[in-house]
Design an enzyme around this catalytic site. Structure first.
Site, PDB file in Angstrom:
ATOM      1  N   ASP A 258       0.831  -1.185   0.000  1.00 58.81           N
ATOM      2  CA  ASP A 258       0.000   0.000   0.000  1.00 58.81           C
ATOM      3  C   ASP A 258       0.882   1.257   0.000  1.00 58.81           C
ATOM      4  OD1 ASP A 258      -2.674   1.129   0.111  1.00 58.81           O
ATOM      5  OD2 ASP A 258      -2.175   1.785   2.136  1.00 58.81           O
TER       6      ASP A 258
ATOM      7  N   GLU B   1       1.056  -0.720  -5.163  1.00 62.47           N
ATOM      8  CA  GLU B   1      -0.106   0.170  -5.239  1.00 62.47           C
ATOM      9  C   GLU B   1       0.421   1.539  -5.655  1.00 62.47           C
ATOM     10  OE1 GLU B   1      -2.061   3.290  -4.665  1.00 62.47           O
ATOM     11  OE2 GLU B   1      -1.534   2.911  -2.567  1.00 62.47           O
TER      12      GLU B   1
ATOM     13  N   ASP C 233     -11.699   1.141  -1.569  1.00 62.69           N
ATOM     14  CA  ASP C 233     -12.000   2.550  -1.340  1.00 62.69           C
ATOM     15  C   ASP C 233     -12.994   3.116  -2.352  1.00 62.69           C
ATOM     16  OD1 ASP C 233     -10.442   2.944   0.932  1.00 62.69           O
ATOM     17  OD2 ASP C 233      -8.655   3.467  -0.205  1.00 62.69           O
TER      18      ASP C 233
END
Length: 515
Positions: free
Chosen positions: A305, A352, A406
């Site tokens: 992430d 990511e 998200d």
């Protein structure tokens, strides 16, 4: 992931599995979901971060108070009752609904696990092999489980995980105070170690089950940790803290952009990545190496992430209320990944790299041949040069999502207030569809047609769910992370439909199950 092999997977967090346990667990429903994935021809099951969560952080998997420990809410209480002389009676009063009841599950799991621990210790002489396995776990994982178990016990004693509010000696991790509290809180410490032993026993059983059916697990490693957690308390030498080691000197976030005039101030402590001479800080690197090694045992692939933070990160003075007055600071970059690749024979990673990404970040990703991420919901801004549009996806080495945790669900995004009619018409014309219904199916098929090596579909999109089943809305507090499947949401005979789709686009998992 093998080069040039086309595949597909599903994004579904463990807590979103069906059942009557308040939230999903590692029990029978997890294995049933693995069976469904295998029968449908999927290759990957991606989950969100798997660390322990708490009410204080709204049960967010990205705000765990340990990067090494497992989430006790994942533990199947049904499974721990088996094999005990006096089977544990626990409450299973939850409805089989589309919403987790984290508060109740948190309370019931805690009480039931403590009852299980007491029974386990009382019967250890009768279960000598199980007790030896527990002791072996404590010994093999002592590098993190000792600190974690002590931290959790101290948090219970002082009524807070904000370790700066604890008594001064133990707050500063003074050696003598650590020894004293280990004696004082010995039962509580042993209990928290027991919970982790149970968690990892169940986790590795599930991993073995998935792998035996050709399913690979994708985990998630957030780049930052919360300040009020075991890592910052026990390893403050790797973070940028003040002279007393009681407060971050700078915190993490991202700068102002098109979406936010104030940027985002996340508040996580930043790492001491580099020494004064520009070389990498070996203490910080060693902690990260152990972190990757720990996750590599649990997962087949690891998603990093906020990958861009390894190239450069936004540093915000701790007293600033917004992210406006931050600045970019160089991260460890290639020096970090050179050491990482030297230390591991193989380390399958996903970077990511969403948002505003610089050429330097792209070079760092590409130098180590890491697949990046692309999201179809971000493709339709009207620009023909949008890198997420299917006709602009030329690089096979990427993982394509219809949406992430998200995002709104695809149907929620398309039919809701996010788009106007003009954009909807553009999307339909681009996808060459005239049917206004089932937009989730059209977007899934568009993703499957692209050259991307791997396509990951959120489970809500596979089932065509609307906005009410969205997992998270960034920047909001409330009903995030609570969505879960109901037992009847996955109809067994639909596996053939998905298998046909995957075969049509050359993404069917051809794994042959061994007896």
């Amino acid at each position: 992931m093998k080069k040039n092999e086309r595949s597909a997977g599903i994004l579904l967090h463990i807590t979103s599995l069906p059942g009557r346990s308040g939230c999903g667990t590692l029990g029978v429903e997890a294995k049933q979901f693995a069976d469904f994935l295998s029968e449908a021809g999927f290759k990957f099951w991606q989950i969100l971060p798997s660390g322990p969560v708490s009410p204080a952080t709204q049960y967010s998997p990205y705000s765990s108070h340990s990067t090494f420990a497992g989430n006790p809410l994942f533990v199947s209480l049904s499974d721990i009752s088996e094999g005990l002389d006096k089977p544990i009676i626990f409450e299973m009063s939850f409805e089989d609904s589309n919403s987790c009841d984290f508060d109740s599950a948190f309370d019931i799991n805690g009480r039931t696990l403590f009852q299980s621990y007491r029974s386990f210790i009382a019967n250890k002489d009768k279960r000598i092999d199980d007790y030896k396995a527990f002791l072996n776990f404590c010994d093999e994982e002592s590098a993190w489980v000792d600190d974690y178990a002590l931290f959790e016990s101290l948090a219970s004693k002082f009524g807070t995980r904000d370790w700066t509010l604890w008594d001064e000696g133990i707050s500063s991790f003074a050696n003598e105070e650590v020894k004293r509290y280990k004696k004082l809180l010995s039962e509580s410490i042993e209990f928290h170690k027991y919970v982790q032993h149970v968690y990892f026993t169940q986790w590795f059983e599930l991993k073995e089950y998935c792998n035996s059916r050709g399913i690979k697990l994708i985990g998630d490693i957030p780049i930052y940790v919360v300040f009020e957690g075991a890592d910052a308390w026990a390893h403050r030498e790797i973070f940028s803290l003040d002279e007393k080691g009681q407060r971050p000197s700078t915190v993490a976030g991202v700068p102002p952009d098109y979406f936010s005039s104030e940027g985002q101030r996340w508040g996580n402590p930043l790492y001491r990545w580099l020494n004064l001479d520009g070389t990498i800080n070996e203490i910080t690197y060693d902690w990260w190496r152990r972190r990757f090694a720990h996750l590599k045992k649990q997962f087949d692939v690891i998603r990093i992430d906020h990958f861009r933070g390894f190239e450069s990160f936004w540093s915000i003075p701790v007293d600033e209320k917004t992210a406006i007055k931050g600045k970019w600071v160089k991260g460890p970059g290639s020096a970090f990944f050179e050491k990482l690749m030297d230390d591991f024979d193989s380390l399958p990673l996903i970077a990511e790299d969403l948002g505003v990404i610089t050429p330097e970040v792209e070079n760092l990703r590409d130098d180590y041949k890491l697949p990046g991420m692309k999201v179809l919901q971000f493709a339709f801004d009207g620009s023909q040069d949008n890198p997420y549009l299917p006709h602009n996806i030329h690089e096979r080495r990427c993982v394509l999502y219809t949406g992430t945790h998200d995002n709104d669900t695809t149907n929620g995004w398309f039919y809701g207030k996010s788009l106007n009619d003009e954009k909807r018409r553009f999307i339909m014309e681009y996808l060459d569809v005239s049917d206004y219904s089932d937009m989730h199916w059209h977007l899934i098929k568009a993703a499957m047609r692209t050259p991307a090596e791997t396509v990951i579909i959120p489970m809500q999109d596979l089932l065509g769910f609307g906005s009410e089943f969205r997992m998270n809305t960034p920047g909001t507090i409330g009903k995030n992370w609570v969505w879960k499947l109901k037992s009847g949401d996955i109809v067994a005979d639909t596996a053939g439909k998905y298998k046909h789709l995957l075969k049509l686009y050359g993404r069917h998992n051809t794994f042959i199950q061994k007896d």
